[in-house]
Motif scaffolding. Structure first.
Motif, PDB file in Angstrom:
ATOM      1  N   GLY A 106       0.815  -1.212   0.000  1.00 13.45           N
ATOM      2  CA  GLY A 106       0.000   0.000   0.000  1.00 13.45           C
ATOM      3  C   GLY A 106       0.846   1.258   0.000  1.00 13.45           C
ATOM      4  O   GLY A 106       0.531   2.234  -0.692  1.00 13.45           O
ATOM      5  N   LEU A 107       1.932   1.237   0.756  1.00 14.36           N
ATOM      6  CA  LEU A 107       2.833   2.390   0.782  1.00 14.36           C
ATOM      7  C   LEU A 107       3.481   2.605  -0.586  1.00 14.36           C
ATOM      8  O   LEU A 107       3.610   3.741  -1.052  1.00 14.36           O
ATOM      9  CB  LEU A 107       3.906   2.191   1.857  1.00 14.36           C
ATOM     10  N   LEU A 108       3.878   1.507  -1.237  1.00 16.31           N
ATOM     11  CA  LEU A 108       4.464   1.637  -2.575  1.00 16.31           C
ATOM     12  C   LEU A 108       3.439   2.148  -3.587  1.00 16.31           C
ATOM     13  O   LEU A 108       3.806   2.832  -4.546  1.00 16.31           O
ATOM     14  CB  LEU A 108       5.032   0.293  -3.033  1.00 16.31           C
ATOM     15  N   LEU A 109       2.175   1.804  -3.396  1.00 21.59           N
ATOM     16  CA  LEU A 109       1.141   2.337  -4.286  1.00 21.59           C
ATOM     17  C   LEU A 109       0.957   3.836  -4.084  1.00 21.59           C
ATOM     18  O   LEU A 109       0.680   4.570  -5.043  1.00 21.59           O
ATOM     19  CB  LEU A 109      -0.190   1.625  -4.048  1.00 21.59           C
ATOM     20  N   ILE A 110       1.109   4.302  -2.862  1.00 17.68           N
ATOM     21  CA  ILE A 110       0.935   5.729  -2.571  1.00 17.68           C
ATOM     22  C   ILE A 110       2.081   6.545  -3.151  1.00 17.68           C
ATOM     23  O   ILE A 110       1.878   7.660  -3.626  1.00 17.68           O
ATOM     24  CB  ILE A 110       0.799   5.945  -1.053  1.00 17.68           C
ATOM     25  N   LEU A 123       3.562  -7.386  -4.859  1.00 19.95           N
ATOM     26  CA  LEU A 123       3.469  -7.731  -3.434  1.00 19.95           C
ATOM     27  C   LEU A 123       2.048  -8.107  -3.023  1.00 19.95           C
ATOM     28  O   LEU A 123       1.858  -8.772  -2.014  1.00 19.95           O
ATOM     29  CB  LEU A 123       3.937  -6.558  -2.571  1.00 19.95           C
ATOM     30  N   LEU A 124       1.066  -7.682  -3.781  1.00 23.91           N
ATOM     31  CA  LEU A 124      -0.313  -8.024  -3.450  1.00 23.91           C
ATOM     32  C   LEU A 124      -0.686  -9.442  -3.876  1.00 23.91           C
ATOM     33  O   LEU A 124      -1.705  -9.965  -3.444  1.00 23.91           O
ATOM     34  CB  LEU A 124      -1.274  -7.019  -4.078  1.00 23.91           C
ATOM     35  N   VAL A 125       0.144 -10.093  -4.695  1.00 27.56           N
ATOM     36  CA  VAL A 125      -0.095 -11.484  -5.098  1.00 27.56           C
ATOM     37  C   VAL A 125       0.348 -12.374  -3.932  1.00 27.56           C
ATOM     38  O   VAL A 125       1.518 -12.322  -3.525  1.00 27.56           O
ATOM     39  CB  VAL A 125       0.683 -11.822  -6.385  1.00 27.56           C
ATOM     40  N   PRO A 126      -0.563 -13.176  -3.356  1.00 26.33           N
ATOM     41  CA  PRO A 126      -0.236 -13.938  -2.143  1.00 26.33           C
ATOM     42  C   PRO A 126       1.007 -14.830  -2.231  1.00 26.33           C
ATOM     43  O   PRO A 126       1.818 -14.820  -1.302  1.00 26.33           O
ATOM     44  CB  PRO A 126      -1.501 -14.754  -1.879  1.00 26.33           C
ATOM     45  N   PRO A 127       1.238 -15.608  -3.314  1.00 24.81           N
ATOM     46  CA  PRO A 127       2.461 -16.427  -3.329  1.00 24.81           C
ATOM     47  C   PRO A 127       3.739 -15.586  -3.347  1.00 24.81           C
ATOM     48  O   PRO A 127       4.726 -15.932  -2.694  1.00 24.81           O
ATOM     49  CB  PRO A 127       2.330 -17.252  -4.613  1.00 24.81           C
ATOM     50  N   VAL A 128       3.708 -14.481  -4.075  1.00 25.01           N
ATOM     51  CA  VAL A 128       4.884 -13.604  -4.118  1.00 25.01           C
ATOM     52  C   VAL A 128       5.109 -12.982  -2.747  1.00 25.01           C
ATOM     53  O   VAL A 128       6.242 -12.918  -2.253  1.00 25.01           O
ATOM     54  CB  VAL A 128       4.707 -12.512  -5.201  1.00 25.01           C
ATOM     55  N   ARG A 129       4.032 -12.532  -2.107  1.00 22.16           N
ATOM     56  CA  ARG A 129       4.136 -11.927  -0.778  1.00 22.16           C
ATOM     57  C   ARG A 129       4.688 -12.927   0.236  1.00 22.16           C
ATOM     58  O   ARG A 129       5.556 -12.590   1.045  1.00 22.16           O
ATOM     59  CB  ARG A 129       2.764 -11.416  -0.349  1.00 22.16           C
TER      60      ARG A 129
END
Length: 194
Positions: A106-110, A123-129
């Protein structure tokens, strides 16, 4: 006066991360500006403003959702502890392990820019996260284990030491060396000045 601890007069070698981090940040900023320029050439200034605004709104939504999930997990843990049950920890399907990474996304999106938005969406993709979280935890554990004695990381590692049998004794510390103050009445107010 000598302390008996050998000291080195050789200058400390600078880590590669400290050497290349400023260059990487500068390259990232130049690339972000160049990409926003390409979007402005293709779609105009309104398109750039829309992309930046959408990233800001989506980032706030992601951080708010992750914060609510973290707070809900915290209150569930407290309620379980008050009922005398041991905390169950991570519950299947809730994804509590990724709250920190989700907030980072979320911070990177901001942060304005297209590369930061792309990294956030990854980072929002669960396996990658989960993979990045495991890798980060392993790296931190390895660095803390190699920390010199007396450093902050060493103190953190010492605070995490558990008993060999795995038992945790929960309790409350009550200091009896200070007298207890009586609770004031609802109608009585202490004076403003002594």
């Amino acid at each position: 006066m000598t302390t008996g601890v050998p000291t080195s007069t050789a200058p400390r070698r600078r880590s590669p991360a400290r050497t290349f981090l400023p260059l990487a940040v500068a390259a990232w900023l130049v690339l972000e500006i160049w990409l926003l320029g390409l979007v402005a050439d293709a779609g105009g200034a309104l398109a750039v403003a829309a992309v930046l605004a959408a990233g800001l709104v989506l980032g706030v939504v992601v951080i708010k959702r992750a914060g609510r999930r973290a707070f809900r997990n915290l209150t569930d843990t407290f309620q379980q502890a008050q009922q005398g049950r041991p905390p169950t920890g991570r519950q299947p399907g809730t994804g509590t392990s990724g709250n920190g990474m989700t907030m980072l996304a979320g911070l990177l999106l901001i942060v304005p820019g297209l590369l930061s938005d792309l990294a956030a969406l990854l980072l929002l993709v669960p396996p990658v996260r989960a993979w990045i979280g495991r890798r980060t935890a392993r790296t931190l554990e390895r660095r803390m284990a190699a920390a010199p004695s007396g450093s902050f990381a060493d103190a953190f590692q010492q605070a995490r030491i558990h008993y060999p049998d795995g038992k945790v004794v929960q309790g409350e510390v009550i200091r009896e060396d200070h007298p207890q103050r009586p609770e004031p009445d609802a109608g009585h107010r202490p004076p403003l000045a002594p």
